[in-house]
Write an enzyme that holds these catalytic residues in place. Sequence first.
Site, mmCIF file in Angstrom:
data_model
loop_
_atom_site.group_PDB
_atom_site.id
_atom_site.type_symbol
_atom_site.label_atom_id
_atom_site.label_comp_id
_atom_site.label_asym_id
_atom_site.label_seq_id
_atom_site.Cartn_x
_atom_site.Cartn_y
_atom_site.Cartn_z
ATOM 1 N N ASP A 37 0.989 -1.784 -0.036
ATOM 2 C CA ASP A 37 0.058 0.243 -0.141
ATOM 3 C C ASP A 37 0.946 1.278 0.226
ATOM 4 O O ASP A 37 0.271 2.332 -0.758
ATOM 5 C CB ASP A 37 -0.970 0.130 1.329
ATOM 6 C CG ASP A 37 -1.745 -0.899 1.193
ATOM 7 O OD1 ASP A 37 -2.692 -1.408 2.305
ATOM 8 O OD2 ASP A 37 -2.305 -1.159 -0.200
ATOM 9 N N ASP B 74 1.061 4.498 -2.923
ATOM 10 C CA ASP B 74 0.191 5.798 -2.712
ATOM 11 C C ASP B 74 1.631 6.559 -2.949
ATOM 12 O O ASP B 74 1.409 7.397 -3.091
ATOM 13 C CB ASP B 74 0.298 6.000 -1.101
ATOM 14 C CG ASP B 74 -1.177 5.036 0.023
ATOM 15 O OD1 ASP B 74 -1.581 5.150 0.904
ATOM 16 O OD2 ASP B 74 -2.408 4.724 -1.731
ATOM 17 N N LEU C 232 -45.342 2.092 -9.363
ATOM 18 C CA LEU C 232 -47.117 2.417 -9.947
ATOM 19 C C LEU C 232 -47.357 1.299 -10.099
ATOM 20 O O LEU C 232 -46.703 0.278 -10.600
ATOM 21 C CB LEU C 232 -47.197 3.208 -11.616
ATOM 22 C CG LEU C 232 -46.119 4.622 -11.706
ATOM 23 C CD1 LEU C 232 -45.941 4.808 -12.151
ATOM 24 C CD2 LEU C 232 -47.628 5.292 -10.926
ATOM 25 N N GLU D 80 -48.630 11.178 -19.723
ATOM 26 C CA GLU D 80 -46.878 12.196 -19.933
ATOM 27 C C GLU D 80 -46.148 10.397 -20.209
ATOM 28 O O GLU D 80 -46.662 8.800 -19.770
ATOM 29 C CB GLU D 80 -46.475 12.479 -18.215
ATOM 30 C CG GLU D 80 -45.775 10.997 -16.851
ATOM 31 C CD GLU D 80 -45.683 12.022 -16.151
ATOM 32 O OE1 GLU D 80 -46.760 12.952 -15.703
ATOM 33 O OE2 GLU D 80 -44.145 11.992 -15.932
ATOM 34 N N LYS E 262 -43.780 6.531 -20.044
ATOM 35 C CA LYS E 262 -43.522 6.551 -18.515
ATOM 36 C C LYS E 262 -41.568 5.743 -19.204
ATOM 37 O O LYS E 262 -41.260 5.069 -19.932
ATOM 38 C CB LYS E 262 -43.725 4.806 -18.306
ATOM 39 C CG LYS E 262 -42.868 4.128 -17.239
ATOM 40 C CD LYS E 262 -44.216 3.199 -16.685
ATOM 41 C CE LYS E 262 -44.129 2.440 -15.841
ATOM 42 N NZ LYS E 262 -42.370 2.343 -15.563
ATOM 43 N N ASP F 247 -37.818 4.660 -19.317
ATOM 44 C CA ASP F 247 -37.463 3.166 -19.259
ATOM 45 C C ASP F 247 -36.066 3.547 -18.902
ATOM 46 O O ASP F 247 -34.785 3.869 -19.439
ATOM 47 C CB ASP F 247 -37.227 2.161 -20.172
ATOM 48 C CG ASP F 247 -37.351 0.925 -20.418
ATOM 49 O OD1 ASP F 247 -37.403 0.850 -18.677
ATOM 50 O OD2 ASP F 247 -37.351 0.223 -21.037
ATOM 51 N N TYR G 210 -40.370 14.492 -12.767
ATOM 52 C CA TYR G 210 -41.294 14.192 -12.898
ATOM 53 C C TYR G 210 -42.526 13.891 -11.619
ATOM 54 O O TYR G 210 -43.513 13.666 -11.475
ATOM 55 C CB TYR G 210 -41.658 13.006 -13.534
ATOM 56 C CG TYR G 210 -40.970 11.509 -13.428
ATOM 57 C CD1 TYR G 210 -41.182 11.383 -11.907
ATOM 58 C CD2 TYR G 210 -40.851 11.059 -14.243
ATOM 59 C CE1 TYR G 210 -40.896 9.556 -11.852
ATOM 60 C CE2 TYR G 210 -39.578 10.048 -13.685
ATOM 61 C CZ TYR G 210 -39.933 8.724 -12.912
ATOM 62 O OH TYR G 210 -39.129 7.785 -12.381
ATOM 63 N N LYS H 142 -49.362 -0.014 -19.856
ATOM 64 C CA LYS H 142 -48.059 -0.063 -20.795
ATOM 65 C C LYS H 142 -48.061 -0.071 -22.099
ATOM 66 O O LYS H 142 -49.605 -0.583 -22.637
ATOM 67 C CB LYS H 142 -47.397 -1.161 -20.059
ATOM 68 C CG LYS H 142 -47.620 -1.441 -18.223
ATOM 69 C CD LYS H 142 -45.783 -0.016 -18.099
ATOM 70 C CE LYS H 142 -44.577 -1.394 -18.111
ATOM 71 N NZ LYS H 142 -44.291 -2.705 -17.156
ATOM 72 N N CYS I 60 -38.729 -34.565 -5.814
ATOM 73 C CA CYS I 60 -37.103 -33.541 -5.606
ATOM 74 C C CYS I 60 -36.408 -33.952 -6.792
ATOM 75 O O CYS I 60 -35.520 -34.818 -6.527
ATOM 76 C CB CYS I 60 -36.573 -33.046 -3.726
ATOM 77 S SG CYS I 60 -35.826 -32.110 -4.243
ATOM 78 N N CYS J 212 -32.963 -33.769 -4.226
ATOM 79 C CA CYS J 212 -32.693 -35.083 -3.341
ATOM 80 C C CYS J 212 -33.214 -36.852 -3.333
ATOM 81 O O CYS J 212 -33.623 -37.003 -2.672
ATOM 82 C CB CYS J 212 -32.685 -34.426 -1.866
ATOM 83 S SG CYS J 212 -34.613 -34.322 -1.428
ATOM 84 N N CYS K 261 -40.525 -29.345 -2.547
ATOM 85 C CA CYS K 261 -39.438 -30.959 -1.602
ATOM 86 C C CYS K 261 -39.603 -30.979 0.088
ATOM 87 O O CYS K 261 -39.777 -29.598 0.198
ATOM 88 C CB CYS K 261 -37.924 -30.531 -2.054
ATOM 89 S SG CYS K 261 -36.833 -31.377 -1.082
ATOM 90 N N CYS L 203 -32.477 -31.501 2.193
ATOM 91 C CA CYS L 203 -32.780 -31.164 1.047
ATOM 92 C C CYS L 203 -31.284 -30.458 0.738
ATOM 93 O O CYS L 203 -30.830 -29.532 1.653
ATOM 94 C CB CYS L 203 -33.114 -30.950 0.452
ATOM 95 S SG CYS L 203 -33.343 -30.820 -1.519
HETATM 96 S S1 IVH Z 1 -44.220 9.042 -11.033
HETATM 97 C C1 IVH Z 1 -45.256 7.167 -7.058
HETATM 98 N N1 IVH Z 1 -43.324 9.208 -13.643
HETATM 99 O O1 IVH Z 1 -41.845 4.064 -13.028
HETATM 100 C C2 IVH Z 1 -45.172 7.506 -8.645
HETATM 101 N N2 IVH Z 1 -42.732 7.382 -12.757
HETATM 102 O O2 IVH Z 1 -43.393 1.715 -11.863
HETATM 103 C C3 IVH Z 1 -44.037 8.059 -8.459
HETATM 104 N N3 IVH Z 1 -41.520 5.725 -14.363
HETATM 105 O O3 IVH Z 1 -40.231 3.744 -9.897
HETATM 106 C C4 IVH Z 1 -43.693 7.315 -10.212
HETATM 107 N N4 IVH Z 1 -41.482 7.337 -16.124
HETATM 108 O O4 IVH Z 1 -39.269 4.703 -11.951
HETATM 109 C C5 IVH Z 1 -43.925 8.470 -12.887
HETATM 110 N N5 IVH Z 1 -43.800 9.615 -15.369
HETATM 111 C C6 IVH Z 1 -43.394 9.051 -14.341
HETATM 112 C C7 IVH Z 1 -42.422 7.781 -15.138
HETATM 113 C C8 IVH Z 1 -41.656 6.697 -13.928
HETATM 114 C C9 IVH Z 1 -40.747 6.410 -15.023
HETATM 115 C C10 IVH Z 1 -40.626 5.184 -13.704
HETATM 116 C C11 IVH Z 1 -40.526 5.183 -11.887
HETATM 117 C C12 IVH Z 1 -40.904 4.082 -10.614
HETATM 118 C C13 IVH Z 1 -41.557 3.756 -12.349
HETATM 119 C C14 IVH Z 1 -43.263 3.157 -11.380
#
Ligand code: IVH
Length: 730
Positions: free
Chosen positions: A46, A50, A96, A129, A131, A133, A240, A328, A422, A425, A446, A452
């Site tokens: 170490d 350093d 959500l 709005e 969602k 990813d 958001y 979704k 099982c 086992c 099992c 097991c």
């Molecule tokens: S609102 C109390 N708005 O979806 C709810 N979530 O399944 C607060 N996410 O963990 C979340 N876009 O990571 C909200 N426009 C949006 C979002 C959103 C993506 C994600 C968020 C949350 C997950 C919920």
Amino acid sequence: MARKVSPKEPSNAATDDPAAAYRALVEEIAEHDRRYHAEDAPTISDGDYDALRRKLVAIEAGHPEFVDDASPSKRVGAKPSERFSKVRHRVGMLSLGNIFADEEVEEFCTRVRRFLGLKTEDPLAITAEPKIDGLSCSLRYVDGVLVQAATRGDGQEGEDVTANIRTIAEIPHRLRGEAPGVLDIRGEVYMTKEGFAGVNARQAESGKPLFANPRNSAAGSLRQLDPAITASRPLRFFAYAWGEADHPPADTQTGMVEAFRRFGLPVNPETVLCRSAEELLAQYRRIEAERAALPYDIDGVVYKVNAVVLQARLGFVSRTPRWATAHKFPAERATTVLRRIEVQVGRTGTLTPVARLDPVTVGGVVVTNATLHNEDEIRRKDAREGDTVRLQRAGDVIPQIVEVLVEKRPAESKEYAFPTVCPACGSPAEREIDEKTGRQDVRRRCTAGLVCPAQAIERLKHFCARDALDIEGLGDRQIEQFYHEGLVMTPADIFTLRERDRRSLKKLKDREGYGDTSVRNLFASIDERRSPPVDKLLYSLGIRHVGRTNSKRLGRRYGTFEAIRAMAITAGARTAGGDTAEAAEAKAEMENIEGMGSAAVDQLVAFFAEANNNAVVDALLAEVTPVAMEAVVSTSPVSGKTVVFTGTLEKMTRDEAKAQAERLGAKVSGAVSRATDIVIAGVKAGSKLKKAAELGVETLSEDEWLARVGGATPEEVDEPDSDPGDDARE
Ligand code: IVH
């Protein structure tokens, strides 16, 4: 971790050319970092290491032109063992609920209206709005300054990623304008599709593994111990939602998001305010049509009731809000061949069938396994080895087999016979009968318990896992190996390993894949876990339904491990005539802990009713000393109280009032009696109020009631009533 002293001296990278000397030094340090971090096999001490770094910093001070982002001096010298510290969210981060079909949009609106007691003609504004990813994060601003950032984690506790979040250019370190004293900004860290392609191109160039999609890439980039790596990745952010906020700047969802924008935070431009289910659906269609052209991945549309007061009134069910939902997009599908059905044995003995598939790409991810759930599901689909199947994958979840293409079935195909013993086992595997419903459990288990090997190994893995005792250096592979050699059969064996190794002739350090350093590290990380918090220790035992949340509830209620065990044993005490009164009382007391549920109590009681389990626990307690938690008898001012609502309530509907009271642990009754603790009298309360007065029962106005329960912290209100983390490792 000490660095092994090298047989050779650290080189002296001085030559006449300072630039060349600098480059050589950078390379030398990088090589030591690699040996230290990636191989766990350092070759210098170490102190010498350093010294090299000090020399580097000295050269850089004289030649700032040499320094670039790749310089080791830019990296915080974080060791991989130093994991992120934990951050407790002041207001839980929830997820959500999902809807998929068009009709469910109307149902969502109707549910909200019904709960709020709105008539069809009353207006109700809901936002739509995208969602995003990515992964959600909470950014804490105090007096407008970014002081902390945390990942969602389990919703109650996340990881401290402040240093990493600070490297994201579009996240302001200081909010513009008049920001509240405390404001937790919630939003999504994500990577654009273009940014993701760039990251993967660089990964490929340097021979590193590729990320499957932008979300994984964003998560992998944010959860880096070295913020310099995060800084080199094109991470983005959309705000958001919010958590704790004193003086909220607005009283609507749109107003809040508009305020975020004024503060200098990035917000999503696609958000639209709607007035009906039809308008929501129209926005869903618009966003779905634009999905491919958007620069980032989205997996649905989120609907949120606009008025913040209504959000508060609607509250939560379990971990999801009533005031919002995610619509979704349909899952992506693909076709492939199911080669084999394998049956795995989980920690609590559940036999889980897994489909091994010919690799196929679904939604940008190569899939080779799919879940088949259980034997009924296999029978229902008549899935057979050799079948061509249609798969779907939605978001993060394990791909599912939607249907079997029977027309492509090979002629010699045979119906799949689910094992009744099982596979690990050979003991009988049975389906339990639910005492209440008389129905067979869908899972076959099992019956051998810890005898097991598969169950014993899975339990040990659970015991050592990150969210349990978190023993570094005891990974799945080591546990399997140690178990099969008889070195570690139960949790206590982990803690006696060092002493046994000292006396043994066949030392761990002499094995292939081990060395002085790694064995020393292993023993050190085991020693670090000799004083686990009570809830962690309980959770690590892997009792069915006793997951992280229920373990915390028990720890908080009873304080010490022995107190929990004593309660469980008392509750399990039986006489020939059935449960003793004391046992019934103990059981009821545990079931009354807010959110616990009887299934978890049953399993806890059953676990400590087994002599074998107690022997395993005793042996473990001889090695570890659990750290007691502060026992809190009641978490809400009305928990355990019987309350009656009467008259017309003005601030909330009956349903809301009832749901809220129950969430806080109160029992809501329809009639006033001597057993009633509180009567809440709304407008025009009549006979029940009179009766309360006669019986001397405490009466509160609606406002007084709200003031009383308002004292409960949001966390207590939000505490989920189920524990989805349970059995998660199965
Ligand atoms: S609102 C109390 N708005 O979806 C709810 N979530 O399944 C607060 N996410 O963990 C979340 N876009 O990571 C909200 N426009 C949006 C979002 C959103 C993506 C994600 C968020 C949350 C997950 C919920």
